[in-house]
Design an enzyme around this catalytic site. Structure first.
Site, PDB file in Angstrom:
ATOM      1  N   CYS A 399      17.790  19.519  10.820  1.00 32.10           N
ATOM      2  CA  CYS A 399      18.318  20.778  11.342  1.00 32.10           C
ATOM      3  C   CYS A 399      17.807  21.041  12.763  1.00 32.10           C
ATOM      4  O   CYS A 399      18.268  20.414  13.713  1.00 32.10           O
ATOM      5  CB  CYS A 399      17.979  21.923  10.393  1.00 32.10           C
ATOM      6  SG  CYS A 399      18.963  23.418  10.661  1.00 32.10           S
ATOM      7  N   HIS A 526      20.378  19.604   5.417  1.00 27.44           N
ATOM      8  CA  HIS A 526      19.045  19.549   4.808  1.00 27.44           C
ATOM      9  C   HIS A 526      19.072  18.597   3.608  1.00 27.44           C
ATOM     10  O   HIS A 526      19.330  19.024   2.475  1.00 27.44           O
ATOM     11  CB  HIS A 526      18.612  20.944   4.350  1.00 27.44           C
ATOM     12  CG  HIS A 526      18.283  21.883   5.460  1.00 27.44           C
ATOM     13  ND1 HIS A 526      16.987  22.142   5.863  1.00 27.44           N
ATOM     14  CD2 HIS A 526      19.084  22.627   6.267  1.00 27.44           C
ATOM     15  CE1 HIS A 526      16.998  23.004   6.867  1.00 27.44           C
ATOM     16  NE2 HIS A 526      18.263  23.317   7.139  1.00 27.44           N
ATOM     17  N   GLU A 528      16.723  17.365   1.955  1.00 26.87           N
ATOM     18  CA  GLU A 528      15.647  17.584   0.989  1.00 26.87           C
ATOM     19  C   GLU A 528      16.102  18.367  -0.234  1.00 26.87           C
ATOM     20  O   GLU A 528      15.504  18.260  -1.315  1.00 26.87           O
ATOM     21  CB  GLU A 528      14.461  18.306   1.644  1.00 26.87           C
ATOM     22  CG  GLU A 528      14.713  19.749   2.062  1.00 26.87           C
ATOM     23  CD  GLU A 528      15.248  19.890   3.480  1.00 26.87           C
ATOM     24  OE1 GLU A 528      15.084  20.985   4.065  1.00 26.87           O
ATOM     25  OE2 GLU A 528      15.827  18.917   3.993  1.00 26.87           O
TER      26      GLU A 528
END
Length: 637
Positions: A399, A526, A528
């Site tokens: 990001c 993102h 994750e």
């Protein structure tokens, strides 16, 4: 539908989220479909506007909901996809009730906490509990975590709602687990049960009696303390579960199983679990927990962030790094670096801190620059990107990390010294990063580009595309308000920065790679959020592999982890294994009998390709397991 309510006592942050997730893990491993609900008593509509220092990271779901980080625990433990309504807040409930009042649904009655607010809570829980979270099958068990601690004034409407709810759904369908702290004062050296007794007494005063008391402690609790809690809290000894601090949260479900939680829930909620299959229920978790204990070789990753004083600010990033490290049999060593300490201003004001942080950065095996908002520390992130690029250090940006890399590259390679983002400098003449149409000035909540969206890969070779398995596109979750200015993309690509992923309209830049670098990758999304313990996120896996100098081998094998790549042996031991494999092949070519010695077995395979060590720790076969791991031999890997 069966319901398990998890409450907390004594202090907040006692571990209710992990305990709730572990309940779900145990039941799902027994073949039941499980869903989860997190209740946050604060008045905010959602977690989107929280500072990371308040509640940790903001977790994003597929539908774009910004929720509490505990929902990330649920998704990772249970491997499910939750929805916006799986997170209940006081703000959401009151907003719903007020909107009903405004449309006249209460027919002129006085709207009160009881029954209108409490009824709205119960109806919400019942509705969401029926929503599928994995495939199309309806859940059989719903785990509900009530945030905060019993006695908090903001949580009282929810406590009253569940006091009524236990009668609404009948006793055989409702179970209450109370998580409490058992402190161990250094002055006395013995566990104290009085806080737990007081907490349970207050819970009973609200009309709820715990079926299970989960005692959290720093060290294991003896049988005497357990019996004391049982005696004073009016539960059986088998209903007191002691969970002490463990090396890994993956051990928590296993410890709960050892304490008979599955048997108790099976009887208490009439779940009809086939107990003969219990030994196979948690095999994957046992293997995972064992791996966390047996890995020896470390990989050091520096996280250059803005909110490093509170590690929960990067909870999902940390988990994703752990998943990737475990996949390649490495023990993760995390080094958090406050990005503002890498800036020139710190060199003038606090030179010792400046040099200390730069030393930690230089000594790391890889660097990760996560997301964030605001101007503080941005120049430090940019300098970290520059150092990683110029020194060929494996690097991953997420990001804001991508935006920092683009700005640094424009300044260094395009000569645009004033290149910046309009978030920091709205009047810059070279706006490399600009705001998006979704951004509405003055309205912050829910106005970003949120949720799961499609990223399309560009034609041509790409490391990150290979890590994903060479698909045409991937779907990942987003949370950003700014994007790379597309008018600068051609000039950046001329200098070697490749934009290998875009949105479906090819107007928004999603992924960058740097040509001629061991691993310099950044994503606007993102990754994750979709990482799982047994399915690590590809960008994170690439960073770990590059940091241990295994990425090229991994790609050459078709993005599969070879047993030697996974080996946790030292280099000398690896050489021994390779020599042993070669000697075995030579003997086989001579058709001489091979007698297993020193615990070495040729295994059941008739192929000349592999040598298995009987403890299962090393194998030179090409067998692959789930998520790129090697096949399990006797339950080990």
């Amino acid at each position: 539908m069966k319901y398990i309510l998890v409450t907390g006592g004594v202090i907040s942050g006692v571990g209710k989220g992990v305990i709730a997730s572990s309940f779900g893990t145990l039941l799902k491993s027994c073949g039941l479909d499980v869903t989860s609900i997190k209740i946050d008593p604060y008045i905010n509509i959602d977690a989107g506007t929280f500072s990371p220092y308040e509640h940790g990271e903001v977790y994003v779901l597929d539908d774009g909901a910004e929720v509490d980080l505990d929902l990330g625990n649920y998704e990772r433990f249970l491997d499910v996809t939750l929805h916006r309504d799986n997170n209940i807040t006081t703000g959401k409930i009151y907003k719903l009730v007020i909107e009903k009042e405004r449309t006249g649904e209460y027919l002129g009655k006085t709207v009160q906490v009881v029954p209108h607010i409490t009824d709205a809570i119960q109806e919400w829980v019942e509705r969401v509990a029926q929503t599928p979270v994995q495939g199309s099958s309806k859940p059989q068990v719903c785990i509900v975590e009530l945030g905060g601690t019993i006695g908090d004034i903001e949580g009282m409407p929810f406590v009253e709602a569940f006091r009524q709810f236990q009668f609404r759904v009948k006793r055989e369908n409702f179970c209450l687990a109370h998580v409490s702290l058992v402190p161990l004062p250094k002055a006395t050296g013995e566990p104290k049960t009085k806080p737990t007794q007081s907490s349970v007494r207050e819970l009973r005063g609200c009309g709820l009696s715990p079926d299970l008391i989960v005692c959290r402690s720093e060290k294991p609790i003896g049988l005497e303390v357990k019996e004391k809690i049982s005696n004073f809290c009016h539960v059986g000894p088998d209903q007191v579960i002691c969970i002490h601090d463990l090396n890994s949260i993956y051990h928590v479900p296993l410890l709960m199983e050892q304490n008979g939680v599955i048997e108790y829930l099976n009887e208490r909620l009439q779940l009809n679990i086939d107990m003969s299959k219990r030994t196979k229920c948690l095999q994957q978790w046992r293997d995972l927990a064992r791996r966390t204990e047996t890995v020896r070789r470390e990989v050091c990753i520096a996280v250059v962030g803005k909110y490093t004083k509170f590690t929960d600010s990067y909870a999902s990033v940390v988990k994703a790094l752990q998943h990737a490290a475990l996949a390649v049999n490495r023990k993760l060593e995390l080094v958090f670096i406050e990005s503002c300490l890498l800036e020139e201003e710190t060199l003038q004001s606090e030179p010792s801190k400046y040099h200390k942080e730069w030393q930690k950065l230089c000594e790391s095996d890889g660097i990760l620059v996560p997301g964030g908002f605001g101007s503080r520390g941005m120049e430090g992130k940019i300098r970290a990107c520059q150092w990683a690029r110029e020194n060929r250090k494996p690097w991953l940006g997420i990001c804001l990390g991508l935006q920092a890399a683009v700005i640094e590259f424009a300044r260094s390679k395009l000569g645009l010294k004033d290149a910046n983002t309009t978030e920091i400098d709205p009047n810059t003449t070279n706006a490399l990063v600009i705001d998006m149409p979704e951004h509405h000035t003055g309205q912050l909540g829910g106005t970003m580009r949120l949720g799961k969206r499609t990223t399309v890969f560009a034609d041509g070779p790409s490391v990150i595309r290979q890590l994903y398995g060479n698909p045409k596109s991937v779907q990942e979750r987003h949370r950003h308000r700014y994007e790379v200015n597309p008018k600068y993309v051609p000039r950046l690509e001329e200098q070697g920065m490749r934009f290998v992923g875009t949105d479906e309209d090819k107007t928004r830049m999603e992924i960058i790679e740097l040509s001629g670098h061991p691993y310099f990758v950044a994503t606007q999304y993102h990754p994750e959020y979709l990482s799982r313990p047994l399915k690590p996120s590809p960008p994170f896996l690439g960073l770990i592999l590059a940091s241990v100098d295994r990425l090229n081998q991994y790609i050459q094998r078709g993005c599969r982890l070879s047993p030697r790549q996974l080996s946790d042996a030292s280099s000398d031991e690896e050489d021994s294994v390779v020599g042993l494999a070669g000697a075995t092949k030579s003997l086989r070519s001579l058709k001489l009998p091979i007698t297993p010695t020193n615990g070495i077995s040729t295994g059941s395979s008739t192929s000349d390709e592999g040598v298995y060590l009987t403890n299962g720790t090393i194998s030179t076969s090409d067998g692959e397991g789930a998520c790129g791991g090697i096949e399990l031999i006797n339950g080990y890997n």
